[in-house]
Enzyme design. Structure first.
Site, short mmCIF file in Angstrom:
data_model
loop_
_atom_site.label_atom_id
_atom_site.label_comp_id
_atom_site.label_asym_id
_atom_site.label_seq_id
_atom_site.Cartn_x
_atom_site.Cartn_y
_atom_site.Cartn_z
CE1 TYR A 131 -4.15 1.85 0.94
CE2 TYR A 131 -2.61 3.20 2.17
CZ TYR A 131 -3.86 3.02 1.61
OH TYR A 131 -4.81 3.99 1.75
CB SER A 155 -0.21 14.16 8.45
OG SER A 155 0.53 13.56 9.48
N GLY A 160 16.52 -3.18 36.21
CA GLY A 160 17.59 -3.38 35.24
C GLY A 160 17.27 -4.48 34.23
CD GLU A 179 -4.15 2.87 8.74
OE1 GLU A 179 -5.24 3.45 8.70
OE2 GLU A 179 -3.60 2.38 7.73
#
Ligand SMILES: Cc1cc2nc3c(=O)[nH]c(=O)nc-3n(C[C@H](O)[C@H](O)[C@H](O)COP(=O)(O)OP(=O)(O)OC[C@H]3O[C@@H](n4cnc5c(N)ncnc54)[C@H](O)[C@@H]3O)c2cc1C
Ligand SMILES: Cc1cc2nc3c(=O)[nH]c(=O)nc-3n(C[C@H](O)[C@H](O)[C@H](O)COP(=O)(O)OP(=O)(O)OC[C@H]3O[C@@H](n4cnc5c(N)ncnc54)[C@H](O)[C@@H]3O)c2cc1C
Lengths: 664, 664
Positions: A135, A144, A401, A424
């Site tokens: 995609y 954006s 730790g 997304e």
């Protein structure tokens, strides 16, 4: 010792039936059964081992991912897995891969935006994985702002083709997963240009690589964008870059369900409503919310079990030290995250319902609830992913730790999860959309247009602006109606206050920009209300299993009282609460921690995660942490030799004071 | 284009003299000169390149670190660098290495805890690096609780030796940096046992490896503990594990400055006060606070520059889009971090003064200020490291998708920084110590014992409990005395409220445990007050340079108003502020962001970081981000071949539907 359950004592303390809770977490007995079976299938198959992942070089890692993804596919076919089972299998393999984008974005894009004809042509190829797709939307210069994409698709009526081109460096596609090294095809988003006219961004199916030898087709430059955050983690994915030098594709590879270009080069809209795309968006965001609860629950499971194993201080007369889970500070950091994991699970479940509802309405050409559904899913995506990213890191810190070791599983979990805050929809950009919707809702109050769904409470605005809390003692905070009113009043007042401040600006856009930080806070208040209300709704249902509902009530209380305490400034500033009532909420919260404590291990056992899926020595089911940490250390490549590479060349001359003065 | 400054326009906007601000940031003209010279020396030397660090395998990475560390030492010797210059050089090499522990822990431990004789024997060897040492305290089972360490050092009077032993698996030393592969020696902490009596934990110098061939000495098992968070990052360090099987060392290798074991095996205290160790602690924590400001300023520098380069949305009539730094949401997330970097710098500077003060008092046998100094440094370590860790990740998110790439520098910065929240005292454990000190201080009010130093404000408790804010308009929030009173009243009231709640418990320890989450909040409020007050104090000084002081006033305002807004619940709950006043603070904060905006780039330029040190394409000085991102991508190992490894073996059979049914 192998076979000993070091947490058995903890498990005995549980005051509820864990098996019933597993069903609640899974969503149904059926889903639990499938998840259980498939997760064990993955865990038991050495081909899916992942404990060496963080030690592999990029190339080894990536080759390994290809191997696993293809092997997973083979198993899916061999075992005749259903679609549900196959998707569970990919989930439990727990390694981002090109297949995620193929199944999660490429196929749905064709389904959602392709014509019937296009679907008939491409989907069978994709379903059999004879082609692999990705995609390709984001570019180097634009993420954006999708409308700002620069790639062009210019129709050439002479040849009936589109010419796909990358006119600038910043127009290079950049980020698509699966693109860098694997995909043969992509859905590419580009500005459609016909006859010199720009029609904005549209999707096109473009073949990228030869199906014979996998080399990029002429005019196509493609590669990986390089290392990302963390070892292992998202580096199993070939996020890629892609440039087009006047690449030609046939006209019928524009996705034409909603708008078309005719043979003559005329651009036209079909009668399929544009709003259809929102259905997909609701779906994708719902999966993101469910994924948030999965990721957070993994981290919480690890931190909870380890907190019961880890002892520090408080030994009396040479007896054992205190389990760190008994420290109230540890509880106050850990238990709200445990409660959040459950809260996000239930709101995710509700979003499944919303998706069905939206889909049915779309089919009936009813678009009235779309803006509300859109705002609500945007907000929930933002809220749950931000909280999960922060929560995973908090869980890591809760392990002291040892949480910093890759063998704890937490560093990789964090690194692989955090981009969910960005992809997304960047979380801040999404909250601004929610805020815009809220401002619109407020402005329409009193116009007769009734707010619906998740903003229905705004319909009671007069009451919500005037009321104040009746809480008089700590236990009053266990009453759902008290809580709902508090969250509604806070959200409503913050929205109204923003709206009032906005109205002081002559130019509303300028006002919106200026006040955007406050607007984001109002949006967060609204989204938190949604999560709280869906959790409370869930508890109105019948929930079988001994003690199960009681536990969920406690977790629900932890969730909302934690939010209330954290954001007490909002509740006080809007004068819904007074300081005394806020303090009572905190007292009640502390009391609830004590109720969670004996159930904590069982509450994370209810996630039903295998040790393979958790991928954490600290989170082992049996609590046998120390011997396994010790064993794992020796597997580091540095331990292959006793004397490290570089000793003879550099260290020995230093220690022997024989450093030559030439360059090392 | 090379050589073009894409941020020149931004730099022109600055309303102050950047060169003068550089001096303020550095601390003095002298420090600036040294830092500038040494950082360029490192940046210009290709031996110190680090842009490939995140792509190296563990072994390559580690060998490279040894090479750099030894080369750095050679340069230090060749160039006759002063101690100050040498430590700057190690700082700008910017890669955790065994030398950090050698110089930062091993040498200071011998200096602080060794007798004159021991110092004369060991320090010259360490100074010439003829031995390399580490600091071996933490064990697999014990970190925070040092008194619970299990390693034993049993005196054998027959041979005049100590027998060092690891009696259990959990007693294995675990975490010490430099131990895994490099150190020849260690200061080992073990329970001293003479004549069957346990005297608690003491330090011993133990040789670990042969100085001839680097193999571990008999009875010693040593190795690396494995991969840690992130690529590159802290994996350049060989944090190690260590087990002793009755290893014998001469009696004179116990560090005997404070207590001794005689030839006969008698344990005795010397007349050197135990409190001396606190001096070292103040010193170490001061460096951690200064390091926090360095790490945070790096992240802020990257995010600020990139936010000025990055454009998204808001294009009008085809003009350029809006720089994301112009969005108020971006500002409200970024500018408080910029202000925090400055705030932590100044509080770090003040801690240097405190260290001198404490040292002088110790020499004069004045221990009166020690508890206060101890609490204050514990709190500031906790506050600044937590805020920095969160702040780095926030900066990464502020860069959108590209922040997730290693080439942004931010993932590695985060991964390498976060353990600062855990080592040298877990941040929660430290805040509980602060809280304990605060409760003691409150309990002594009115007993005639005047609180001193950072708790001096408690001396005005009556006023602070009663007063309320005079703020009437937004600008009132610029008055230092208004602000100081607000932060003092909040901190004092939170402490007093905890003390009151504590007094309701019959058993004070039980009460402390039960209320510990609230106590931690009170401790945070106290620590924030310290940072705010030191920033305000700084502004009382004469600060030369056009517009410099003005800018710092703005940043100081951003810092405290951001805290005030974030914690407005505290201010409202304690009734020092009313909602209106809290809202005015927020209004003023917004106004200050607008004042920061034109100066933002210059304010990060003032850190004077080279591109080498920043290690970030997004943070490049010249803003030439996109071409360089594109270039860097191609260097990923995956891009060495067009067709990826694994294509022929796995992908092709899949695409060609020729998957054999045997295991892949
Ligand atoms: C791991 C990963 C996988 C991805 N996979 C894919 C994929 O498969 N296919 C694909 O096409 N893309 C993919 N992406 C890209 C992703 O969709 C974008 O990164 C995302 O949309 C964010 O856009 P950006 O990076 O341009 O951020 P930017 O928009 O540049 O954000 C930078 C900053 O600006 C702020 N900002 C931006 N606009 C505004 C505004 N209007 N108001 C206020 N603040 C604003 C943001 O809040 C942020 O702080 C992936 C990204 C990642 C990290
Ligand atoms: C990168 C790195 C480098 C290091 N280098 C060295 C080194 O060179 N030499 C060396 O000796 N050590 C080193 N250490 C070890 C380090 O000092 C310890 O990890 C640290 O002291 C924290 O102790 P812990 O890991 O035992 O945490 P724990 O104490 O186990 O903490 C686990 C959880 O318990 C909580 N907790 C513990 N006690 C209490 C209490 N009393 N009340 C409330 N909550 C509590 C903590 O807040 C935490 O959430 C290093 C560690 C790291 C990560």
């Amino acid at each position: 010792m192998e076979g000993v359950d070091y947490l058995a004592g903890e498990r005995k303390k549980a005051e509820f039936d864990v098996e019933s809770m597993k069903i609640v977490w899974a969503g149904s007995r059926h889903v639990l059964e499938v998840s259980d079976r498939i997760s064990k299938l993955v865990a038991d198959d050495p081909a899916f081992r992942k404990d060496d992942r963080t030690m592999l070089s990029r190339k080894e890692l990536f080759k390994n991912t290809i191997r696993k993804a293809v092997y997973a596919w083979k198993r899916i076919v061999e075992l005749h897995l259903s679609e549900e089972e196959a998707s569970r299998l990919r989930f439990y393999v727990d390694e981002p891969a090109f297949t995620d984008l193929h199944w999660g974005m490429f196929v749905p894009a064709i389904k959602g935006q392709g014509t019937d004809e296009q679907q008939q042509k491409w989907l069978p190829l994709a379903y059999k994985m004879q082609i692999i797709g990705c995609y390709a939307q984001t570019e180097l210069g634009h993420g954006s702002n999708v409308q700002g994409l620069e790639t062009t698709a210019t129709f050439d009526p002479r040849t009936d083709e589109f010419v796909i081109n990358s006119p600038t460096l910043t127009s290079s596609k950049w980020w698509p997963g699966g693109l860098g090294k694997v995909s043969t095809h992509a859905v590419v988003y580009a500005r459609l240009i016909t006859d010199g006219k720009d029609h904005g961004v549209h999707g096109f199916i473009v073949q990228l690589r030869s199906l014979e030898d996998h080399t990029p087709l002429p005019g196509i430059t493609v590669g990986d964008i390089g290392m990302k955050f963390g070892n292992g983690a998202y580096n199993t994915m070939d996020n890629g870059l892609l440039r087009f030098d006047h690449v030609r594709i046939p006209r019928n590879q524009m996705l034409m369900r909603v708008s078309q270009v005719t043979r003559e080069g005329k651009y036209k809209q079909s009668d399929v409503p544009r709003q259809l795309v929102y259905g997909t968006m609701v779906y994708v965001r719902q999966t993101i919310v469910v994924d948030a609860s999965s990721a957070l629950s993994k981290a919480v499971c690890i931190a909870t079990r380890y907190s019961a194993v880890r002892r520090q201080f408080g030994s009396q007369n040479g007896g054992p030290e205190t389990q760190v889970i008994d420290y109230k500070t540890q509880q106050s950091r850990l238990f709200p995250l445990l409660a959040s994991a459950y809260a996000f699970r239930f709101v995710g479940e509700w979003l499944k319902w919303l998706y069905t509802d939206v889909t049915q309405r779309l089919q009936a050409n009813d678009f009235s609830t779309l803006p509300e559904a859109h705002a609500c899913t945007a907000g929930l995506k933002s809220l749950t992913t931000s909280a999960t990213a922060d929560g995973i890191e908090e869980c890591r810190k809760l392990c002291g730790g040892h949480g910093y070791l890759c063998s704890s599983g937490l560093p990789e979990l964090f690194a692989v999860y955090v981009p969910a805050c960005t992809y997304e929809g960047d979380n801040t950009v999404l909250l601004l959309q929610v805020a815009r919707f809220l401002m619109k809702t407020v402005s329409q109050l009193g116009t007769g247009k009734q707010p619906v769904g998740t903003v229905a409470y705004m319909g009671r605005i007069e009451h919500l602006m005037q009321c104040s809390s009746n809480v008089q003692k700590a236990e009053d905070w266990l009453k759902p109606n008290q809580v709902m009113e508090a969250f509604e009043a806070r959200a409503a007042r913050m929205s109204v206050s923003c709206a009032r401040n906005l109205s002081k600006y002559a130019n509303p856009e300028e006002g919106f920009a200026e006040l955007s930080a406050d607007l984001v806070e109002a949006a967060v208040a609204h989204c938190q209300l949604i999560v709280v209300s869906k959790f409370i709704d869930k508890l109105q249902q019948d929930i079988p299993g001994e003690g199960v509902k009681r536990q969920l009530e406690v977790l629900c209380g932890v969730y909302y009282l934690y939010l209330l305490h954290k954001h007490q400034g909002d509740f006080l500033a809007t004068r819904y609460l007074n300081p005394k009532q806020a303090a009572l909420a905190n007292d009640q919260l502390r009391a609830l921690y004590t109720q969670v404590r004996p159930n904590a291990i069982a509450l994370v056992d209810a996630f039903n995660y295998t040790d393979h899926f958790l991928g954490s020595i600290l989170g082992r089911y049996d609590g046998n942490v120390y011997p396994k940490l010790y064993e794992a250390a020796w597997k580091d490549p540095l331990n292959e030799t006793v004397v490290p590479d570089g000793y003879h060349e550099y260290l020995r001359p230093l220690l022997k004071q024989q450093l030559p003065s030439a360059r090392l």
